[in-house]
Design a protein around this motif. Structure first.
Motif: not given
Length: 98
Positions: A45-74
């Motif tokens: 949680k709170n790692d800043e990442v870049t996806t393969t498609s170029g989207i920048h975001g902050t990790v909000a939730i870490v699941k087993e096979k997926t990651i939920v990124l916070r891209v903007d407020e809300g």
């Protein structure tokens, strides 16, 4: 001086080529894949990442096979772990000039 068989000559000719191919192409690619997999498995949680498609975001939730990124407020987007290309939270960010 005894003459070598044609099979031995072919072996001595192709063996160095195969070794060079392995050490310059296959081995570095496997090391990079291993490094990427370790990075994807160690996301938190709170790692800043870049996806393969170029989207920048902050990790909000870490699941087993997926990651939920916070891209903007809300705005949250769910990605597969394999779609995370890099973690940028440890890098120095350049200042944005307005």
């Amino acid at each position: 001086m005894p003459q070598q068989s044609p099979m031995t000559q072919i072996l001595f000719m192709y063996l160095p080529i195969i070794a060079i191919f392995y050490f310059f192409i296959i081995r570095p690619q496997r090391q990079q894949q291993k490094k990427t997999k370790e990075m994807q498995e160690s996301l938190k949680k709170n790692d800043e990442v870049t996806t393969t498609s170029g989207i920048h975001g902050t990790v909000a939730i870490v699941k087993e096979k997926t990651i939920v990124l916070r891209v903007d407020e809300g705005c949250r987007i769910e990605f597969d772990r394999e779609s995370i290309a890099s973690v940028t939270s440890g890098e120095v960010k350049p200042e944005v000039v307005k």
